[in-house]
Enzyme design. Structure first.
Site, PDB file in Angstrom:
ATOM      1  N   GLU A 113       0.840  -1.207   0.000  1.00  0.00           N
ATOM      2  CA  GLU A 113       0.000   0.000   0.000  1.00  0.00           C
ATOM      3  C   GLU A 113       0.867   1.247   0.000  1.00  0.00           C
ATOM      4  OE1 GLU A 113      -2.099  -0.139   3.693  1.00  0.00           O
ATOM      5  OE2 GLU A 113      -2.860  -2.164   3.318  1.00  0.00           O
ATOM      6  N   LYS A 115       2.207   4.618   1.668  1.00  0.00           N
ATOM      7  CA  LYS A 115       2.329   5.192   3.008  1.00  0.00           C
ATOM      8  C   LYS A 115       1.929   6.655   2.864  1.00  0.00           C
ATOM      9  CE  LYS A 115       5.356   5.445   7.012  1.00  0.00           C
ATOM     10  NZ  LYS A 115       4.846   6.715   7.468  1.00  0.00           N
ATOM     11  N   ASP A 117       1.272  10.464   3.949  1.00  0.00           N
ATOM     12  CA  ASP A 117       2.037  11.338   4.833  1.00  0.00           C
ATOM     13  C   ASP A 117       1.136  12.422   5.420  1.00  0.00           C
ATOM     14  OD1 ASP A 117       4.155  12.352   6.168  1.00  0.00           O
ATOM     15  OD2 ASP A 117       5.091  13.300   4.438  1.00  0.00           O
ATOM     16  N   TYR A 226      -6.691   0.381   8.030  1.00  0.00           N
ATOM     17  CA  TYR A 226      -6.464  -0.651   9.038  1.00  0.00           C
ATOM     18  C   TYR A 226      -7.740  -0.846   9.841  1.00  0.00           C
ATOM     19  CZ  TYR A 226      -3.676  -2.994  12.744  1.00  0.00           C
ATOM     20  OH  TYR A 226      -3.135  -3.868  13.646  1.00  0.00           O
ATOM     21  N   LYS A 312      10.567   3.686   3.017  1.00  0.00           N
ATOM     22  CA  LYS A 312      10.414   5.117   2.755  1.00  0.00           C
ATOM     23  C   LYS A 312      11.161   5.506   1.488  1.00  0.00           C
ATOM     24  CE  LYS A 312       9.873   7.409   6.901  1.00  0.00           C
ATOM     25  NZ  LYS A 312       9.316   8.679   7.233  1.00  0.00           N
ATOM     26  N   CYS A 406      30.533  42.024   6.267  1.00  0.00           N
ATOM     27  CA  CYS A 406      29.113  42.131   5.912  1.00  0.00           C
ATOM     28  C   CYS A 406      28.957  42.582   4.455  1.00  0.00           C
ATOM     29  CB  CYS A 406      28.416  43.112   6.848  1.00  0.00           C
ATOM     30  SG  CYS A 406      26.686  43.374   6.414  1.00  0.00           S
ATOM     31  N   CYS A 409      27.171  46.269   4.600  1.00  0.00           N
ATOM     32  CA  CYS A 409      27.754  47.483   5.183  1.00  0.00           C
ATOM     33  C   CYS A 409      29.267  47.376   5.366  1.00  0.00           C
ATOM     34  CB  CYS A 409      27.094  47.806   6.521  1.00  0.00           C
ATOM     35  SG  CYS A 409      27.581  46.697   7.838  1.00  0.00           S
ATOM     36  N   CYS A 424      26.668  40.279  11.690  1.00  0.00           N
ATOM     37  CA  CYS A 424      27.150  41.634  11.483  1.00  0.00           C
ATOM     38  C   CYS A 424      26.668  42.420  12.701  1.00  0.00           C
ATOM     39  CB  CYS A 424      26.549  42.227  10.206  1.00  0.00           C
ATOM     40  SG  CYS A 424      26.765  44.019  10.131  1.00  0.00           S
ATOM     41  N   CYS A 430      23.587  49.235   9.507  1.00  0.00           N
ATOM     42  CA  CYS A 430      23.542  48.237   8.427  1.00  0.00           C
ATOM     43  C   CYS A 430      22.105  48.195   7.883  1.00  0.00           C
ATOM     44  CB  CYS A 430      23.979  46.892   8.993  1.00  0.00           C
ATOM     45  SG  CYS A 430      23.991  45.575   7.777  1.00  0.00           S
TER      46      CYS A 430
HETATM   47  S1  IVH Z   1      -0.710   0.619   9.061  1.00  0.00           S
HETATM   48  C1  IVH Z   1       0.526  -1.151  13.318  1.00  0.00           C
HETATM   49  N1  IVH Z   1      -0.838   1.641   6.659  1.00  0.00           N
HETATM   50  O1  IVH Z   1       2.502   5.374   9.158  1.00  0.00           O
HETATM   51  C2  IVH Z   1       0.702  -0.153  12.237  1.00  0.00           C
HETATM   52  N2  IVH Z   1       0.048   3.005   8.393  1.00  0.00           N
HETATM   53  O2  IVH Z   1       4.809   4.539  11.179  1.00  0.00           O
HETATM   54  C3  IVH Z   1      -0.585   0.249  11.624  1.00  0.00           C
HETATM   55  N3  IVH Z   1       0.682   5.261   7.646  1.00  0.00           N
HETATM   56  O3  IVH Z   1       1.167   5.699  12.361  1.00  0.00           O
HETATM   57  C4  IVH Z   1      -0.429   1.297  10.611  1.00  0.00           C
HETATM   58  N4  IVH Z   1       0.084   5.027   5.554  1.00  0.00           N
HETATM   59  O4  IVH Z   1       0.170   7.106  10.505  1.00  0.00           O
HETATM   60  C5  IVH Z   1      -0.473   1.856   7.941  1.00  0.00           C
HETATM   61  N5  IVH Z   1      -1.064   2.404   4.483  1.00  0.00           N
HETATM   62  C6  IVH Z   1      -0.710   2.619   5.752  1.00  0.00           C
HETATM   63  C7  IVH Z   1      -0.159   3.852   6.174  1.00  0.00           C
HETATM   64  C8  IVH Z   1       0.217   3.999   7.513  1.00  0.00           C
HETATM   65  C9  IVH Z   1       0.593   5.847   6.449  1.00  0.00           C
HETATM   66  C10 IVH Z   1       1.255   5.918   8.838  1.00  0.00           C
HETATM   67  C11 IVH Z   1       0.421   5.801  10.077  1.00  0.00           C
HETATM   68  C12 IVH Z   1       1.292   5.126  11.098  1.00  0.00           C
HETATM   69  C13 IVH Z   1       2.655   5.337  10.544  1.00  0.00           C
HETATM   70  C14 IVH Z   1       3.516   4.180  10.926  1.00  0.00           C
END
Ligand code: IVH
Length: 670
Positions: A113, A115, A117, A226, A312, A406, A409, A424, A430
């Site tokens: 999946e 991740k 942010d 989740y 990451k 600087c 000046c 400076c 200045c």
């Molecule tokens: S599963 C037990 N799935 O990443 C872990 N987390 O460092 C359950 N996050 O706190 C998390 N995308 O805020 C999961 N597809 C994803 C995610 C995800 C982002 C974040 C989440 C979590 C952190 C984990």
């Protein structure tokens, strides 16, 4: 590194990481990328593993960052909110895969999946209704932000369909889409409000707003990834999410069940490129063992599940040529080196300049003019240079040497002990420092002079109308309206804006003066302790240091400020112009003399008032708050968890210990 060097490094990393934690979680304004943070954290963890004798229960490595905010009710999570193990290397993904394979010793599927942010959220549903939304907090307990979350339209308040468990939890990520983020920052810029560094901070900042209407207006989004509960529909994580989608949850469609390592790497490689076209920020890929039964078999470490890992992405970076280094002079005289680059495309924008921070960074990069340099944008707005491609350095190129004088000046620069920046010190002559101080003085949080902005300040300065902040109060509408760009109307606006600033309270005048290290909060403390500018000017270093939260650095800076005759002159002119140089007496007026002659020690944790409030109450009732217990102490105002050594001393000297309820009765009784 020797033993002692390693110990020193541990202390240094702890100190820096504490600060970065604070920047990230409290201020919502990180100054380094997550990747750099993770790198430092790993280095600390490695060093700590080698030096168990140097254990510290408060090391940044033992705590999971907390976003707890005291204005929200805290709720204990039914299932702790753990984080995921992080990696930047494909080799570690392989290790994860092999470990799972070996432990399970049977076929398994991995769900890949994105991740996301943003900021994580736990949603509890009972009988198909959203009953609670809680932030991650410290992982064990979080803030109840239900009212705010209810404004997010992609989060269902009532589920549809059937077959959902009577009670269950959905976890996911709250996000601010890129376009909303950019629009928000544009608006904030216009209003001269501080910008959000990235969509993640904007999302978490918004979620913690005290006003849910603000949240509603910010157009947050959420993906759920989740499901937790006792009687979930399927054994497969992926299958449960498909089911959840039917109940009304927003589930990302970028999810794929795979079996081989090759398929995992294909997914990673594809999305590392494609993610740039997504409407929300992502920073990696999450890999999860799909079967819940297998997840239970694999279990957890103290911090994260053994059945999942986050890969990451490398921060986006580009290679370009360093053309020259220029230097900017700030309001305080601090010099910031700026790399001027051959324009290069990086995550959707053209980058021409990057911050180089300070002389040490330039030296550690060993920069030469004409070097090919790596520029990174690690989720932040201002890009930075993270490396040099030494192989392509032109022959005979010139090394970048930090300037000694600087650029504005010509004064010789100085570097104070323990500080990375050069300064400076020609404060009064200045130009960028003069203009910077005036800009600070008129800014919204200081004197809030409407109608004036950086451009008008620049213009007035160029025209010789103002040289310092006191000159503002000598301005006449006629001086302004004869300037080309300004008409009579705006001249009048400016003059009336300046006139209104005479009402600004003393504490903000103090902040507006721009004394180094005296920010808004410090200015308030100082104004309370020294309720007039004359009292402050007369204070000794010792007087200053005895004020709570004023350390040597701030105290020294205040002393230096008043030691400068030019500054005293400006203050006199401001006083004549009618600015408030004294605190409003009602803010410090005495309530009674019930504690006259009493010296009181405060110790422990309180529930009805903060420590500062108790300190103020003691003083306003005529008492004195002192730091340590002695024979002269009249009594101790004790909260919970009073320190054992204080307790012992109090008992030994037979000093009464009074709890907060009794104290409040004592000062309130007629
Ligand atoms: S599963 C037990 N799935 O990443 C872990 N987390 O460092 C359950 N996050 O706190 C998390 N995308 O805020 C999961 N597809 C994803 C995610 C995800 C982002 C974040 C989440 C979590 C952190 C984990």
């Amino acid at each position: 590194m020797t033993e002692t060097d390693e110990i020193k490094r541990i202390d240094q990393l702890r100190e820096e990481l504490h600060l970065h934690n604070y920047n990230y979680y409290v201020l919502n304004a990180p100054v380094i990328s997550d990747q750099e943070f993770d790198r430092m954290m790993r280095e600390l963890q490695d060093l700590e593993a080698r030096h168990p004798e140097h254990f510290d229960e408060n090391s940044p490595s033992v705590r999971v960052g907390s976003d707890l905010n005291k204005n929200f009710t805290q709720v204990v999570h039914r299932y702790p909110m753990l984080s995921l193990g992080n990696t930047y290397s494909q080799a570690e993904v392989t290790e994860f895969y092999d470990r799972v394979k070996k432990s399970l010793n049977e076929d398994f599927e991995i769900c890949c999946e994105m991740k996301f942010d943003g900021t994580s959220i736990s949603l509890t549903y009972e009988d198909g209704k959203l009953v609670r939304a809680v932030t991650r907090g410290d992982g064990v307990k979080g803030d109840d932000v239900t009212d705010n979350v209810k404004t997010i339209r992609s989060i269902p308040l009532v589920l549809h369909g059937s077959g959902y468990p009577k009670s269950f939890e959905m976890r996911g990520e709250i996000l601010m889409p890129w376009d909303v983020f950019e629009e928000l920052n544009r608006e904030r810029e216009l209003r001269e409000e501080p910008l959000f560094a990235n969509p993640r901070n904007a999302a978490s900042g918004t979620l913690k707003s005290q006003n849910s209407a603000v949240v509603a207006s910010r157009k947050l989004d959420a993906y759920l990834y989740y499901m937790l509960g006792e009687d979930l529909p399927h054994d497969g994580h992926y299958e449960n999410l498909q089911e959840a989608e039917k109940w009304g949850f927003k589930i990302s469609h970028i999810a794929r069940k795979v079996r081989t390592l090759q398929e995992i790497f294909d997914f990673i490689d594809y999305w590392d490129v494609e993610r740039k076209n997504l409407p929300v920020a992502t920073d990696g890929i999450v890999l999860k063992v799909n079967s819940l039964r297998q997840q239970r078999n694999l279990g957890y470490t103290a911090k994260s599940p053994r059945w999942a890992i986050a890969y990451k992405f490398q921060a986006e970076r580009a290679l370009t040529r360093l053309l020259k280094v220029t230097y900017q002079v700030g309001r305080t005289g601090a010099i910031t080196p700026v790399a001027n680059l051959e324009p290069v495309q990086l995550s959707g924008t053209v980058v021409r300049r990057a911050s180089l921070h300070n002389a040490d960074i330039i030296a550690s990069l060993d920069l030469h003019i004409g070097d090919m340099v790596y520029v990174e944008k690690g989720g932040e707005i201002i890009p930075k240079i993270t490396g040099v491609d030494l192989a392509s350095r032109p022959a005979g190129s010139e090394k970048v040497i930090f300037i000694t004088h600087c650029p504005e000046c010509g004064s010789k620069l100085v570097r104070y002990e323990d500080e990375a920046a050069h300064y400076c010190t020609n404060e009064t002559a200045c130009p960028p420092q003069i203009k910077g101080r005036i800009e600070h003085f008129i800014s919204r949080r200081a004197m809030n002079i409407e109608g004036l902005g950086p451009e008008t300040v620049d213009l007035f300065y160029q025209e010789g109308l103002i040289h310092d902040v006191a000159d503002l109060y000598d301005l006449k509408a006629a001086d302004i309206s004869r300037l080309e760009r300004l008409g009579e109307k705006s001249a009048e606006n400016i003059i009336s804006g300046i006139a209104r600033s005479r009402e600004v309270p003393y504490e903000r005048v103090l902040f507006a003066l721009g004394i180094r290290f005296v920010g808004e909060t410090v200015a308030k403390k100082v104004a309370k302790a020294f309720p007039s500018i004359d009292a402050l000017a007369a204070a000794t270093l010792d007087d200053l240091i005895h004020v709570d939260e004023i350390g040597g650095r701030i105290a020294q800076s205040i002393i230096q400020y008043f030691a400068n005759g030019k500054n005293r002159e400006i203050i006199e002119r401001l006083r004549k112009a009618g600015l408030k140089m004294e605190a409003d007496p009602s803010l410090t007026a005495a309530y009674s003399d019930k504690l006259q002659g009493k010296s009181v020690v405060i110790s422990g944790v309180f529930t009805r008032h903060s420590r500062d409030e108790y300190k103020e109450l003691i003083e306003r009732h005529g008492g004195k708050n002192v730091g340590s217990i002695s024979r002269k102490t009249s009594f101790i105002l004790a909260g919970d968890n009073m320190g054992p050594s204080k307790l012992e001393k109090a008992r030994a000297l037979n000093i009464p210990i009074i709890d907060e309820t009794r104290f409040l009765d004592m000062i309130n009784e007629e």
